[in-house]
Design a protein around this motif. Structure first.
Motif, short mmCIF file in Angstrom:
data_model
loop_
_atom_site.label_atom_id
_atom_site.label_comp_id
_atom_site.label_asym_id
_atom_site.label_seq_id
_atom_site.Cartn_x
_atom_site.Cartn_y
_atom_site.Cartn_z
N ARG A 78 0.84 -1.20 0.00
CA ARG A 78 0.00 0.00 0.00
C ARG A 78 0.87 1.25 0.00
N ALA A 79 2.04 1.11 0.69
CA ALA A 79 2.96 2.25 0.74
C ALA A 79 3.52 2.56 -0.63
N ASP A 80 3.65 1.53 -1.48
CA ASP A 80 4.21 1.74 -2.81
C ASP A 80 3.32 2.62 -3.67
N THR A 81 2.02 2.66 -3.41
CA THR A 81 1.08 3.48 -4.20
C THR A 81 0.73 4.78 -3.50
N GLY A 82 1.54 5.08 -2.50
CA GLY A 82 1.32 6.35 -1.80
C GLY A 82 0.08 6.34 -0.93
N GLY A 83 -0.44 5.18 -0.61
CA GLY A 83 -1.62 5.10 0.25
C GLY A 83 -2.91 5.47 -0.45
N ARG A 84 -2.90 5.66 -1.78
CA ARG A 84 -4.10 6.06 -2.52
C ARG A 84 -4.77 4.85 -3.13
N ARG A 85 -6.13 4.85 -3.08
CA ARG A 85 -6.90 3.77 -3.67
C ARG A 85 -7.64 4.31 -4.89
N ALA A 86 -7.55 3.64 -6.02
CA ALA A 86 -8.22 4.09 -7.23
C ALA A 86 -9.74 4.00 -7.08
N PHE A 87 -10.45 4.92 -7.80
CA PHE A 87 -11.91 4.85 -7.83
C PHE A 87 -12.36 3.55 -8.46
N THR A 88 -13.39 2.96 -7.87
CA THR A 88 -14.00 1.82 -8.54
C THR A 88 -14.95 2.35 -9.61
N PHE A 89 -15.37 1.50 -10.50
CA PHE A 89 -16.28 1.90 -11.57
C PHE A 89 -17.59 2.42 -11.00
N VAL A 90 -18.09 1.77 -9.96
CA VAL A 90 -19.35 2.18 -9.34
C VAL A 90 -19.22 3.56 -8.72
N GLU A 91 -18.09 3.80 -8.03
CA GLU A 91 -17.87 5.11 -7.43
C GLU A 91 -17.80 6.21 -8.49
N LEU A 92 -17.17 5.90 -9.60
CA LEU A 92 -17.07 6.86 -10.70
C LEU A 92 -18.46 7.21 -11.24
N LEU A 93 -19.30 6.19 -11.37
CA LEU A 93 -20.67 6.43 -11.83
C LEU A 93 -21.44 7.31 -10.86
N VAL A 94 -21.22 7.09 -9.56
CA VAL A 94 -21.90 7.90 -8.54
C VAL A 94 -21.47 9.36 -8.65
N VAL A 95 -20.17 9.60 -8.83
CA VAL A 95 -19.66 10.97 -8.97
C VAL A 95 -20.25 11.64 -10.20
N ILE A 96 -20.28 10.90 -11.32
CA ILE A 96 -20.86 11.45 -12.55
C ILE A 96 -22.32 11.79 -12.35
N ALA A 97 -23.06 10.91 -11.64
CA ALA A 97 -24.48 11.16 -11.39
C ALA A 97 -24.67 12.41 -10.55
N ILE A 98 -23.83 12.59 -9.53
CA ILE A 98 -23.94 13.78 -8.67
C ILE A 98 -23.66 15.04 -9.47
N ILE A 99 -22.62 15.00 -10.31
CA ILE A 99 -22.29 16.16 -11.14
C ILE A 99 -23.45 16.48 -12.08
N SER A 100 -24.06 15.44 -12.66
CA SER A 100 -25.18 15.64 -13.59
C SER A 100 -26.36 16.30 -12.88
N VAL A 101 -26.63 15.88 -11.65
CA VAL A 101 -27.73 16.46 -10.88
C VAL A 101 -27.44 17.94 -10.59
#
Length: 261
Positions: free
Chosen positions: A4-27
């Motif tokens: 986890r330290a090798d990626t700087g402690g960051r977790r990539a967005f999952t596809f579902v999370e990305l869809l949720v963000v897009i939906a919020i922006i659309s609203v």
């Protein structure tokens, strides 16, 4: 295997999370668009009102240079006196408007002063043009060559029930796109010409003292009246006689002698 330290402690967005963000922006966009559209419309209204003030101010300045008389309209293009001719085009040619009209030098030679941004953007009624590309304003033909002091500050506009309502007198109006863009590309307002119904459902006009009014101009024929549009207006001539704004037979200076057709 990377830790986890090798990626700087960051977790990539999952596809579902990305869809949720897009939906919020659309609203959010859907919620903001009406407000932005309203702001845009209000901005266009301000521009149109300023145009009318500028045009009427030009008329007043012209009158100050010409013994208090306003310029003529389309029907005065053959008047032997150059200062009596059309405020929009001296020769009545659509393609020489507005730069070829008497008023052009009095509004800073500004082409934009003659154009309403709302009419440019929106087709009106059954017309095929949003704007004719050169001008969207006209003047009541009754006041061709009128002395400003001979134009009363108030006039009558008739309501759907047939009664007349006293309002400030219109001189320069924003004309409906169906009238000014479809085969009637000239400077006069008369007959069945209507004021544009595009600013909160109705339109603006400029008065003899230079201020601008918003008007709910009725659509359709009034009880006991032959027609509509400019016919729905009655002006008080210098002799105190009511004269309809619908007449198109006025020529330069007829108003000043109290002519009533």
């Amino acid at each position: 295997m990377k830790s986890r330290a090798d990626t700087g402690g960051r977790r990539a967005f999952t596809f579902v999370e990305l869809l949720v963000v897009i939906a919020i922006i659309s609203v959010l966009i859907a919620l903001l668009l009406p407000a932005l559209s309203k702001v845009h419309a209000l901005g266009n209204e301000v521009i149109c009102q300023n145009n009318l003030r500028h045009l009427m101010g030009g008329m007043i300045s012209f009158a100050a240079d010409h013994n208090e008389h306003l310029p003529g309209t389309y029907f005065d293009v053959s008047d032997p006196v150059p200062s009596h001719r059309d405020w929009l085009s001296l020769d009545g040619n659509f393609f020489s408007a507005p730069q070829g009209g008497l008023l052009f030098p009095y509004v800073g030679k500004s082409y934009e002063t003659y154009k309403c941004p709302t009419l440019f953007e929106n087709a009106v009624g059954s017309g095929t043009y949003a704007s004719n590309g050169r001008f969207n304003y006209a003047t009541f033909i009754d006041f061709s060559g009128a002395s400003i002091r001979n134009i009363k500050p108030t006039s009558l506009i008739y309501q759907p029930d047939g009664t007349g309502r006293s309002v400030p007198t219109p001189v320069v109006v924003e004309e409906d796109g169906d009238e000014i863009n479809n085969g009637n590309m000239e400077s006069g307002h008369s007959n069945i010409d209507r004021i544009a119904h595009i600013h909160r459902g109705d339109g603006f006009y400029a008065c003899p003292d230079g201020h601008v009014e918003w008007i709910i101009e009725p659509l359709g024929t009034m009880p006991g009246r032959a027609s509509y549009g400019a016919w729905d207006w009655d002006f008080i001539n210098p002799h105190g006689v009511l004269v309809s704004g619908g007449y198109n037979s006025f020529r330069w200076g007829d108003w000043n002698i109290g002519r009533a057709y």
